[in-house]
Design a protein around this motif. Structure first.
Motif, PDB file in Angstrom:
ATOM      1  N   ILE A 102      -9.050  80.905 -34.865  1.00 20.62           N
ATOM      2  CA  ILE A 102      -8.145  80.963 -33.714  1.00 20.62           C
ATOM      3  C   ILE A 102      -8.371  79.729 -32.846  1.00 20.62           C
ATOM      4  O   ILE A 102      -9.490  79.406 -32.484  1.00 20.62           O
TER       5      ILE A 102
ATOM      6  N   ALA B 214      -4.140  80.114 -28.127  1.00 21.92           N
ATOM      7  CA  ALA B 214      -4.309  81.450 -27.537  1.00 21.92           C
ATOM      8  C   ALA B 214      -3.938  81.444 -26.057  1.00 21.92           C
ATOM      9  O   ALA B 214      -3.212  82.320 -25.590  1.00 21.92           O
TER      10      ALA B 214
ATOM     11  N   LEU C  62      -1.634  81.746 -33.667  1.00 21.23           N
ATOM     12  CA  LEU C  62      -2.938  81.508 -33.054  1.00 21.23           C
ATOM     13  C   LEU C  62      -3.813  80.564 -33.872  1.00 21.23           C
ATOM     14  O   LEU C  62      -4.672  79.884 -33.326  1.00 21.23           O
TER      15      LEU C  62
END
Length: 116
Positions: free
Chosen positions: A86, A91, A42
């Protein structure tokens, strides 16, 4: 005699109740635990680790009800906004990279109330 019948009925009810598994709502802790192996992917991209893909597939399997899927969505949305580093593109690509079918986009902009 009536007491004996009552005890037998009570014993049968107890056995049936013990045989039916109690279902608990999927918790944010379970969700985060399933996806903890995904943190490197991520943040950095590349290929997700085997443990990451197993975790996301396990999450899909655990989220059997609409309430579980909404809870998972909210938990992922929260985590995506709170964990530094992230990458939103990584994601949202994670489920397809792992061959998992999640019925919503993993994003801070996802409307979790629309998840079914």
């Amino acid at each position: 005699m009536a007491n004996a019948k009552f005890v037998i009925v009570l014993a049968i009810v107890a056995l049936v109740a013990a045989a039916v598994p109690m279902t608990e709502a999927l918790t944010c802790g379970q969700i985060q635990g399933s996806l903890a192996p995904c943190l490197t992917y991520l943040k950095s991209g590349g290929a997700p680790a085997t443990g990451c893909c197993k975790g996301i597939k396990d999450l899909v399997a655990m989220a059997k009800t609409t309430a579980d899927r909404k809870n998972a969505c909210n938990c992922l949305k929260n985590a995506a906004s709170k964990v530094p580093g992230i990458n939103p593109t990584f994601a949202s690509a994670l489920p397809s990279k792992c061959g998992a079918n999640i019925p919503y986009k993993i994003s801070t902009s996802t409307n979790c109330n629309s998840v079914r």
